[in-house]
Scaffold this active site. Structure first.
Site, PDB file in Angstrom:
ATOM      1  N   ASP A   1       0.809  -1.223   0.000  1.00  0.00           N
ATOM      2  CA  ASP A   1       0.000   0.000   0.000  1.00  0.00           C
ATOM      3  C   ASP A   1       0.842   1.273   0.000  1.00  0.00           C
ATOM      4  O   ASP A   1       0.403   2.319   0.470  1.00  0.00           O
ATOM      5  CB  ASP A   1      -0.958   0.021   1.208  1.00  0.00           C
ATOM      6  CG  ASP A   1      -1.967  -1.100   1.166  1.00  0.00           C
ATOM      7  OD1 ASP A   1      -2.306  -1.550   0.058  1.00  0.00           O
ATOM      8  OD2 ASP A   1      -2.405  -1.562   2.245  1.00  0.00           O
ATOM      9  N   GLU A   2       2.047   1.213  -0.545  1.00  0.00           N
ATOM     10  CA  GLU A   2       2.916   2.389  -0.554  1.00  0.00           C
ATOM     11  C   GLU A   2       3.385   2.750  -1.957  1.00  0.00           C
ATOM     12  O   GLU A   2       4.303   3.549  -2.120  1.00  0.00           O
ATOM     13  CB  GLU A   2       4.121   2.170   0.374  1.00  0.00           C
ATOM     14  CG  GLU A   2       3.735   2.067   1.844  1.00  0.00           C
ATOM     15  CD  GLU A   2       4.944   2.042   2.768  1.00  0.00           C
ATOM     16  OE1 GLU A   2       6.071   2.263   2.281  1.00  0.00           O
ATOM     17  OE2 GLU A   2       4.763   1.800   3.971  1.00  0.00           O
TER      18      GLU A   2
END
Length: 288
Positions: free
Chosen positions: A233-234
């Site tokens: 999620d980055e």
């Protein structure tokens, strides 16, 4: 009476900012009698920063050969050490969709595709559950069920990669696919996997963000569409949207409200990717 047919193409450029880039690109296109119909550019710092550019241009049928034009531009790109991509606007990209059990993001994409608002081909939908098979096949799209368990994850990914390569897929959309992809999978399709995270990243990464948001008493909830990298999620953020909430919202009400935001953010991101409007630089995106 003869008519002239124009062929539209798109050119994306990124390189270190330096004098003469715009002039060189414009001169090159003029040599091939191209007509620039749209040009956007952005510089992070005019004195030695990065330069980004997106151009749409028309080539005309008389003497037209897009392959020759694209090959010839490599000389211009080399002189400025550009990262670049040139493609026909008319080429329909092949989009694969991965989904688990929740259907709202998947259906948003399928609705737009059927309505002609999303000009892509969808050769297959892959899921780790059979739940949505009938729904997907009702659109005339093949549904591939590949179960994923702890002891077969690597084999399941190999099966999925084989299917994607077999269909020559251009990019992949994770429409609430609740599995973490391995570095091997991500590395096979770099900058070509779009995920929707049901949170306004970087807040509440990982699972159950609505429960975390409820516990924190947030006043805004959101969703984030981003490219997938090996860092959970980055990856580079493409689009985000938000909705104002208050203390009366339960966890389930937050989840229901969030689904609408997820649909909007994901469909925008997919449209921008399809239209060649995104340049990825490091862990950021420039969107024209």
């Amino acid at each position: 009476m003869s008519t002239q047919t124009n062929i539209r193409a798109r050119l994306l450029i990124s390189c270190h900012d330096q004098p003469g880039i715009v002039s060189a690109v414009s001169t090159f296109l003029h040599q091939y009698k191209a007509n620039i119909v749209q040009s956007d550019q952005y510089s992070t710092d005019p004195s030695g920063g990065m330069f980004f550019m997106r151009i749409e241009f028309d080539l005309f049928e008389e003497g037209y050969d897009f392959t020759i034009v694209r090959q010839a531009f490599a000389n211009v790109a080399s002189s400025f050490k550009m990262e670049w991509k040139m493609d026909l606007a008319s080429r329909r990209k092949k989009m694969a969709v991965f989904v688990s059990k929740e259907d709202h993001c998947l259906l948003e994409l399928l609705w737009k595709w059927r309505a002609g608002e999303l000009p892509v081909d969808i050769p297959l939908v892959i899921s780790n559950h059979p739940t949505l098979q009938q729904e997907v096949e009702s659109y005339g799209i093949p549904f591939i069920h590949i179960p994923v368990k702890k002891d077969n994850k690597a084999e399941a990914e190999r099966q999925a990669i084989d299917k994607l390569l077999q269909h020559d897929v251009d990019f992949i959309v994770l429409a609430r696919y609740m599995q973490i992809l391995s570095p091997d999978f991500v590395g096979t399709f770099p900058k070509r996997i779009i995920n929707i995270h049901h949170s306004f990243l970087p807040a509440f990464i990982g699972a159950n963000p609505y429960a975390k948001a409820f516990e924190r008493g947030v006043k805004l909830i959101g969703a984030t569409a981003h490219y997938v990298t090996n860092d959970l999620d980055e990856g580079p953020i493409i689009e985000q949207d938000i909705l104002r909430v208050n203390h009366r919202y339960t966890t389930e009400q937050l989840r229901v409200a969030g689904r609408q935001i997820e649909r909007i953010a994901l469909s925008r991101a997919v449209a921008w990717h399809t239209n060649d409007q995104i340049i990825v630089h490091g862990n950021k995106t420039i969107i024209f």
